[in-house]
Write an enzyme that holds these catalytic residues in place. Sequence first.
Site, mmCIF file in Angstrom:
data_model
loop_
_atom_site.group_PDB
_atom_site.id
_atom_site.type_symbol
_atom_site.label_atom_id
_atom_site.label_comp_id
_atom_site.label_asym_id
_atom_site.label_seq_id
_atom_site.Cartn_x
_atom_site.Cartn_y
_atom_site.Cartn_z
ATOM 1 N N LYS A 240 0.803 -1.215 0.000
ATOM 2 C CA LYS A 240 0.000 0.000 0.000
ATOM 3 C C LYS A 240 0.842 1.275 0.000
ATOM 4 C CE LYS A 240 -4.067 -1.875 2.317
ATOM 5 N NZ LYS A 240 -4.915 -1.761 3.514
ATOM 6 N N GLU B 142 -2.161 -1.783 9.310
ATOM 7 C CA GLU B 142 -1.658 -0.927 8.219
ATOM 8 C C GLU B 142 -2.521 0.337 8.116
ATOM 9 O OE1 GLU B 142 0.964 -1.866 5.859
ATOM 10 O OE2 GLU B 142 0.727 0.027 4.798
ATOM 11 N N HIS C 64 -2.041 5.222 9.007
ATOM 12 C CA HIS C 64 -2.448 6.415 8.261
ATOM 13 C C HIS C 64 -3.312 7.366 9.087
ATOM 14 C CE1 HIS C 64 -0.928 4.710 4.510
ATOM 15 N NE2 HIS C 64 -1.406 3.562 4.937
#
Lengths: 342, 342
Positions: free
Chosen positions: B121, B191, B195
């Site tokens: 990603k 993951e 962010h």
Amino acid sequence: MKAATELRLAILGAGGLGKGMMQRVEQTPGFKTVALVDSTGYVWDEDGVDCAALLPLKSLNSYPNAIGSHQAILDLFTVHADDIDVVFVALPNLPVDFIPSIAEQLAEKTTFKGVIVDALKRSRAVELMLALHDVLAQNHILYITGAGATPGFLSTVAAVAAQSFVSVDHIDIRFGVGIANWEAYRATIREDFIHLPGFDADRVAAMSDADIEAELNQRNGLIELVNMEHADDIMLERAGICRRDQVTVGGLVDTRNAAKPIQTTVTITGKTVAGQTASHVLTLDNATTMVDNVCGPALGFLRQGVELHHTQALSGVLTSVDLMPKGHVTTSTAPNRQTVSA
Amino acid sequence: MKAATELRLAILGAGGLGKGMMQRVEQTPGFKTVALVDSTGYVWDEDGVDCAALLPLKSLNSYPNAIGSHQAILDLFTVHADDIDVVFVALPNLPVDFIPSIAEQLAEKTTFKGVIVDALKRSRAVELMLALHDVLAQNHILYITGAGATPGFLSTVAAVAAQSFVSVDHIDIRFGVGIANWEAYRATIREDFIHLPGFDADRVAAMSDADIEAELNQRNGLIELVNMEHADDIMLERAGICRRDQVTVGGLVDTRNAAKPIQTTVTITGKTVAGQTASHVLTLDNATTMVDNVCGPALGFLRQGVELHHTQALSGVLTSVDLMPKGHVTTSTAPNRQTVSA
């Protein structure tokens, strides 16, 4: 004048699509139009043709520097083949083997060694192009067929989006086209008429512009196209995405309004891992025209073709969908869709 | 048992994505899963692993025929590299150089000569992968990075749809993800946390599952992601589609409901030949899950990779977008997006 590293483009055809491409190229770094061809002759300028001067012309032989010819393509390539990198074929395809015959001529009778894309529509025409693979490969030409909007842009997006599904049930392409004046797109409209009930290529070829006009008047300028013989079907089948009979293409063309009568959509329906039926949908903005959605993608396929041709020495005939991720469907025994005779 | 011409797939990672791929492969002709790996060991079966038996397991070392190992990937490829055609990397990527280091090991320490795809990603991870081009090329491996959903499926569709436009203003990817139970996708959720404001890779790596659970409780199970560092940006820039700062990725993840909280969309906005601003939109069906939209496209990219590897001897590192028609944007001087340190 643009940089010397630009790809030198020849546009075969100076109707709505050919002129549209010329305009598009004016706004696109990396390309310059060095030649424009129609049935009356060709225009050549190694520094780039004069787009503004050429746009208003009805035929190229009225242009001061045009070379008049009744075999303009062959004449152009006989003189300038080595000064042309890429070709966009924007010619009317009546009869169905017309563009394949042009490609064969370029391969066998000229020294051209570049990349060609077309905006062919009918399945049979694309099949004829694919049959020329060996001839074009032997002559070091890379030809990407079906590289306009449908087939092309819309079928390649379908090929990618179909990857979500364990199996594809149906790919439906439905396009809206709006043109203010049908005479700017005579060849395209004639091609569309072939797909209407009661018409075929021979009948349309025999019709005068007045005959077309009369037919349009009867329809209030609207052409509704259902279950068209569009090569999206065989291209998607060839790439293993689905069977050709699972692809449908139709649309509504308004020949009296620049505004599109419907939005263009691609609907890709299939089965999920969990066994559910689901559909992804691509919707094009109504503000994008045939020039945007045919000529833009055609330039993209040309760029990719040049890379494949130069860095990997790829040549022969591919479809635009062949450049996408493949599917797993191996059947090629699905019934052929109704094929319009040429 | 399936036909002998099937591609023999090793799945690196046995979390939600790895197991999802195993299920997907069960329904997909042309592939069989011969190996599954997690941090505790690997399972190998040249006739295809037992999907039904493996799906319920929390870790592979509880499987009767598993080979326990703390360097399971290296052990698997040391023994079986020549019996594996293709690899799907479904590993958590903490720290950011973890998957690149795996790829480097496979190239330098094993005899593997096949095709690898990942579902990486973060932009920085993809950049690290691209830096391995020479190493993988020298060892005849073709590695396609960013070949999941975003980046992957959604960025490749964006690359094709962007061709309509003379110039791209903005590509916006907004995803909805619904998962009934976050523990089935622990690595993916971790993951995602990277962010979120106030989090980074180091902090998330240091968090226990209970810490993650507590953070999710504070958010009613919802993770809203804005302006993520997703590699769609550098992949689209590298392919000349637009500058990286013109790409935004965000989404809403519901960790308590299988139903998606929002539809996944890709919106490609640009200028037409006529100078208008227009947007094409791809909308994914809510019935398609992460497994459908990551694993399906990953298999499609593997098929294409195998073709490029076998017929054209292509090797090295590419992104999924590199396989699409290119754009004309040559700038690579756009500011780097905020990069999470590893």
